[in-house]
Design an enzyme around this catalytic site. Structure first.
Site, PDB file in Angstrom:
ATOM      1  N   GLY A 281       0.737  -1.168   0.276  1.00  0.00           N
ATOM      2  CA  GLY A 281       0.003   0.048   0.050  1.00  0.00           C
ATOM      3  C   GLY A 281       0.706   1.204   0.082  1.00  0.00           C
ATOM      4  O   GLY A 281       0.341   2.304  -0.376  1.00  0.00           O
TER       5      GLY A 281
ATOM      6  N   HIS B 130       2.232   2.959   2.578  1.00  0.00           N
ATOM      7  CA  HIS B 130       1.994   3.600   3.742  1.00  0.00           C
ATOM      8  C   HIS B 130       3.017   3.006   5.014  1.00  0.00           C
ATOM      9  O   HIS B 130       2.800   2.592   5.892  1.00  0.00           O
ATOM     10  CB  HIS B 130       0.530   3.504   4.629  1.00  0.00           C
ATOM     11  CG  HIS B 130      -0.565   4.447   3.968  1.00  0.00           C
ATOM     12  ND1 HIS B 130      -0.921   5.542   4.384  1.00  0.00           N
ATOM     13  CD2 HIS B 130      -1.342   4.084   2.614  1.00  0.00           C
ATOM     14  CE1 HIS B 130      -2.083   5.812   3.695  1.00  0.00           C
ATOM     15  NE2 HIS B 130      -2.149   5.155   2.673  1.00  0.00           N
ATOM     16  N   ASP B 131       4.351   3.472   4.612  1.00  0.00           N
ATOM     17  CA  ASP B 131       5.254   3.110   5.406  1.00  0.00           C
ATOM     18  C   ASP B 131       6.225   4.111   5.596  1.00  0.00           C
ATOM     19  O   ASP B 131       6.866   4.746   4.398  1.00  0.00           O
ATOM     20  CB  ASP B 131       6.229   1.951   4.058  1.00  0.00           C
ATOM     21  CG  ASP B 131       7.379   1.464   4.768  1.00  0.00           C
ATOM     22  OD1 ASP B 131       7.904   1.933   6.086  1.00  0.00           O
ATOM     23  OD2 ASP B 131       8.245   0.612   4.090  1.00  0.00           O
TER      24      ASP B 131
ATOM     25  N   TYR C 190       4.029   2.341  12.938  1.00  0.00           N
ATOM     26  CA  TYR C 190       4.697   3.875  12.630  1.00  0.00           C
ATOM     27  C   TYR C 190       6.147   3.682  12.649  1.00  0.00           C
ATOM     28  O   TYR C 190       6.826   4.118  13.422  1.00  0.00           O
ATOM     29  CB  TYR C 190       4.318   4.461  13.988  1.00  0.00           C
ATOM     30  CG  TYR C 190       2.881   4.942  14.293  1.00  0.00           C
ATOM     31  CD1 TYR C 190       1.990   4.751  13.392  1.00  0.00           C
ATOM     32  CD2 TYR C 190       2.457   5.692  15.318  1.00  0.00           C
ATOM     33  CE1 TYR C 190       0.423   4.975  13.528  1.00  0.00           C
ATOM     34  CE2 TYR C 190       1.002   5.692  15.657  1.00  0.00           C
ATOM     35  CZ  TYR C 190       0.270   5.479  14.806  1.00  0.00           C
ATOM     36  OH  TYR C 190      -1.215   5.688  14.723  1.00  0.00           O
TER      37      TYR C 190
ATOM     38  N   GLY D 121       0.096  -5.099   4.626  1.00  0.00           N
ATOM     39  CA  GLY D 121       1.092  -4.552   5.758  1.00  0.00           C
ATOM     40  C   GLY D 121       0.309  -3.995   6.890  1.00  0.00           C
ATOM     41  O   GLY D 121       0.849  -4.257   8.025  1.00  0.00           O
TER      42      GLY D 121
END
Length: 530
Positions: A108, A110-111, A475, A179
């Site tokens: 996705g 969003h890492d 996060y 993830g």
């Protein structure tokens, strides 16, 4: 003796030879990899349709389309495999391992620190965005969801089938399912139903040998590890079987803001006393941001926003809040009733009901920015004096840097920390996300925001968990440790912060299923030193 000019010519020649050799090796490695993929391609599902090299006109757009943090330097993978079939994933794993190439798995983007698509050594990106089927079974309240599906797509497809079912995952719809779930993804129903991993009943993965395994064939050790331990250390997630949860036909949301001048300190102090003890149907998130004062020339002040999700109607919500948190002064006019699927739009700050729910099918965020995130856990209420000191740090920073406090309690306190690899359970009042966003690039601007975020994190040291200072895997934060050599000693530095006492069990599972440490990256689980 050589003249200085001769030495410079020799040095330049040496550099050119090294560069030429590196390019030749890179080209040779790429060719060998592509040949290996071809050898493992199935005639019914040819892999060439999923392969992108730098000579392909779509290479750059495929590479950039799932990069969410503009701060991360543009990666330079040898090849991108945007898998369209399970066999493409198998071939990618087999060929990467046989040629000693690192693999980065992206579902996705969003890492926050880019570890799923950046590496300092030759690597390939295995992009899962084409594998996104969702099969809902309302009768047994379950769904099979492929790793490349987005959370928004899951929510939309569930709501298509049922008005009284949902799934407890994140509030950002462009999150990739693969993830998000494996890292212990959470959302505003966590106090009622726990995390996404607490609602996973099966999975399909590709292991280091290229085998497709489900829960039964992988065994309970690996199934335990991929639920909260980060599957990218062990295997590739193909799909999850999730358990749908019950939601009422009507839910209630509200957002109430208070500045320091409006008594925010008393409300926040009381919120800490009750946030993890409230009815588990209620989730009240707290956000802090420095804002300008009411009058021109006023100093910066702090705005505290209380954003809530309640699994029920307003008439039941108001007494709950006004009895436990009267300082907030919640009124009926602050509350809005809506369908659960519409509440997802509310949390995106989109107008309800004028925004169509089809917006949840959009996979690319409306805007992108340079960003940094960090995390903490708080286990004792912070005093009013402490809050004032924290807020002074926030106002002194004078940047777009803020904090989000997410309440614990409810179901999160009932699940043992050894139940899954995700350990942050009972004992926490709330989890903190530190966030910085900026629109302009450049080294000076980036360093200023990074330093501001780190200064705020440092100022929070007296008030957060200790020994270890805990952190949330999803996060991603390279500041807390990095493993350059793949050793247990280096891995333990960040490992115990992310996983606490579950770290050593994760190491044992890693050693059992991936003894050669093929699935590795800067914060992966290492193998056992023995």
């Amino acid at each position: 003796m050589h003249s200085s000019a001769s030495i410079m010519k020799l040095s330049l020649l040496s550099i050119l030879i090294i560069i030429s050799a590196a390019c030749a090796n890179s080209t040779s490695l790429q060719d060998n990899f592509l040949q290996c993929l071809s050898n493992h391609s199935q005639s019914a599902n040819p892999i060439y349709e999923a392969v992108y090299t730098s000579s392909n006109s779509s290479f750059s757009s495929v590479l950039q389309s799932y990069i969410r943090n503009l701060r991360i330097a543009t990666p330079n993978p040898l090849v991108i495999i945007a898998a369209k079939h399970e066999s493409h994933v198998q071939a990618t794993v087999i060929c990467s391992k046989s040629l000693g190439l690192q693999i980065r798995i992206r579902s996705g983007g969003h890492d926050y620190d880019g570890l799923s698509y950046v590496s300092n050594v030759p690597f390939v990106i295995l992009d899962m965005f084409n594998l996104r089927s969702i099969n809902i079974n309302v009768s047994d309240e379950s769904a099979w969801v492929q790793a490349g599906a987005s959370i928004g797509e899951v929510y939309y497809r569930v709501a298509e089938k049922s008005k009284v079912h949902g799934f407890p995952a994140g509030v950002c719809p462009t999150l990739g399912v693969g993830g998000h779930i494996t890292g212990g993804g959470y959302g505003n129903m966590m106090r009622k139903y726990g995390l996404s991993v607490d609602n996973v009943v099966d999975a399909q993965v590709v292991d280091v040998k290229g085998r497709i395994l489900d829960r039964k064939s992988m065994g309970e050790d690996l199934f335990w590890a991929i639920r909260g331990g980060g599957a990218a250390s062990f295997c590739v997630i193909l799909s999850w079987k999730i358990k749908l949860v019950a939601v009422p036909e009507t839910v209630t949301v509200f957002e109430v803001e208070r500045t320091v001048e409006q008594g925010a300190i008393d409300v926040v102090w009381k919120w800490q006393q009750v946030a993890n003890k409230l009815d588990e149907d209620l989730f009240i998130r707290l956000l802090f941001k420095p804002v300008n004062g009411n009058k021109e020339g006023d100093q910066k002040t702090i705005k505290a926003s209380f954003v809530a999700m309640f699994l029920g109607e307003t008439k039941r919500l108001l007494p709950l809040v006004n009895e436990s948190l009267p300082e907030l002064g919640l009124q009926e006019k602050d509350c809005v009733q809506m369908r659960w699927i519409d509440s997802v739009l509310f949390w995106l700050h989109l107008p309800v009901p004028t925004t169509p729910t089809e917006v949840l099918l959009e996979r690319i965020p409306k805007s992108e920015s340079y960003l940094k995130r960090k995390s903490d856990y708080v286990q004792e209420p912070i005093s009013k004096t402490g809050l004032e000191l924290i807020w002074k740090v926030l106002t002194d920073i004078n940047e777009d840097v803020g904090m989000t406090w997410n309440p614990y309690g409810g179901k999160m306190s009932k699940i043992p920390e050894t139940e899954t690899a995700f350990p942050h359970r009972a004992g926490n009042i709330f989890k903190i996300q530190y966030s910085a966003n900026w629109k302009q690039g450049g080294v000076e601007t980036t360093n200023r925001y990074l330093n501001s975020t780190r200064s705020l994190y440092e100022a929070m040291t007296p008030y957060v968990s200790k020994n270890p200072r805990e952190a949330f895997l999803n996060y991603r934060d390279i500041d807390i440790g990095s493993n350059s050599k793949g050793t247990y000693q280096e891995g333990r530095i960040y490992g115990i912060k992310y996983f606490k006492n579950n770290f050593d069990r994760l190491v044992r599972v890693k050693t059992m299923f991936d003894p050669d440490n093929f699935f590795q990256y800067e914060q992966s689980i290492p193998t056992s030193p023995s």
